[in-house]
Design a protein around this motif. Structure first.
Motif, PDB file in Angstrom:
ATOM      1  N   PRO A  25       6.623   9.916 -21.964  1.00 30.61           N
ATOM      2  CA  PRO A  25       5.804  11.090 -21.685  1.00 30.61           C
ATOM      3  C   PRO A  25       6.348  12.379 -22.290  1.00 30.61           C
ATOM      4  CG  PRO A  25       7.123  10.509 -19.762  1.00 30.61           C
ATOM      5  CD  PRO A  25       7.336   9.421 -20.770  1.00 30.61           C
ATOM      6  N   ALA A  26       7.642  12.391 -22.635  1.00 37.09           N
ATOM      7  CA  ALA A  26       8.239  13.609 -23.186  1.00 37.09           C
ATOM      8  C   ALA A  26       8.080  13.635 -24.701  1.00 37.09           C
ATOM      9  CB  ALA A  26       9.718  13.677 -22.800  1.00 37.09           C
ATOM     10  N   GLY A  27       8.419  14.799 -25.294  1.00 41.94           N
ATOM     11  CA  GLY A  27       8.455  14.866 -26.745  1.00 41.94           C
ATOM     12  C   GLY A  27       7.605  15.942 -27.368  1.00 41.94           C
ATOM     13  N   GLY A  28       6.540  16.377 -26.677  1.00 41.16           N
ATOM     14  CA  GLY A  28       5.716  17.458 -27.197  1.00 41.16           C
ATOM     15  C   GLY A  28       5.132  17.154 -28.569  1.00 41.16           C
ATOM     16  N   ALA A  29       5.220  18.146 -29.466  1.00 35.78           N
ATOM     17  CA  ALA A  29       4.666  17.992 -30.808  1.00 35.78           C
ATOM     18  C   ALA A  29       5.366  16.883 -31.576  1.00 35.78           C
ATOM     19  CB  ALA A  29       4.771  19.318 -31.565  1.00 35.78           C
ATOM     20  N   ALA A  30       6.681  16.716 -31.346  1.00 28.99           N
ATOM     21  CA  ALA A  30       7.416  15.653 -32.020  1.00 28.99           C
ATOM     22  C   ALA A  30       6.876  14.284 -31.618  1.00 28.99           C
ATOM     23  CB  ALA A  30       8.908  15.751 -31.695  1.00 28.99           C
ATOM     24  N   ARG A  31       6.496  14.146 -30.367  1.00 34.02           N
ATOM     25  CA  ARG A  31       5.903  12.892 -29.884  1.00 34.02           C
ATOM     26  C   ARG A  31       4.618  12.594 -30.647  1.00 34.02           C
ATOM     27  NH1 ARG A  31       2.084  11.048 -26.253  1.00 34.02           N
ATOM     28  NH2 ARG A  31       2.685   9.270 -24.913  1.00 34.02           N
TER      29      ARG A  31
END
Length: 212
Positions: A25-31
């Motif tokens: 669920p984490a990571g933001g734009a990098a995800r």
């Protein structure tokens, strides 16, 4: 840094459609960037828990990447982070990470290789991650950095450095304007001089002792 040559391509005949991942669920734009790269590599993204799926954690650091997983354990873990420290690598290993990759290296091709490696239990880590581990291990064990005298010739050190940067024999031969047979001979000779078992062992030894 480019990835260590340990990251071999998937076995011939293995369809990428058999590989599934579940993004953390984490990571933001990098995800989102990693998700797009996985899709371009032909890897299926599971919407929820899925038997046999590789978990992919993405974040600025290993800790940030691992933040928010809904349950412990699960499938094999690939961790993608912007930066790794020795502490971050240890945290990832404790969390069960089988493979680790820097975000800057997360091309569709390298993601495919890393997911394949995690799925089949083949430990993979980028050159920078390996440096973090070996620098800490070398310091803890009191291994000295070498002086000016080196067990390798300049050509052997060049070949070893190119191997560490992820180049295969064909690419090294093109870089040095020689034949692949010559590259193989240089590798054999340097492994004999260093008393190491294989290319990965040679790179690890080279990083730990400061040869590269």
């Amino acid at each position: 840094m480019t990835a260590l040559v340990l990251e071999a391509p998937p076995e011939p005949g293995l369809g990428t459609g058999t590989l599934r991942v579940r993004l953390g669920p984490a990571g933001g734009a990098a995800r989102d960037t990693v998700a797009a790269g996985l899709r371009r590599a032909g890897i299926e993204l599971a919407a929820g828990p899925c038997d046999g799926a590789v978990r992919v954690a993405v974040g600025r650091t290993p800790g940030a990447a691992l933040d928010g997983w809904p349950e412990p354990g699960g499938g094999p873990l690939l961790l993608v982070a912007d930066a790794f420290t020795a502490a971050g690598v240890r945290q990832a290993v404790r969390a069960g990470a089988v493979a680790m990759l820097q975000s800057a290296e997360a091309t569709p091709e390298r993601l495919l290789t890393a997911v394949h490696a995690a799925r089949y239990g083949e430990g993979r880590m980028s050159y920078d991650v390996l440096v973090r581990l070996l620098d800490r291990a070398g310091s803890a064990a009191g291994h000295p950095r070498p002086g000016r005298d080196s067990p390798l010739t300049a050509r052997q050190r060049t070949v070893l450095a190119l191997v560490a940067e992820g180049h295969g024999n064909a690419a090294i031969a093109r870089e040095l304007s020689c034949s692949q047979h010559t590259v193989k001979n240089v590798m054999y000779d340097l492994m004999t001089r260093l008393h190491v078992r294989n290319r990965a062992h040679a790179v690890a030894y080279g990083v730990r002792t400061g040869l590269i």
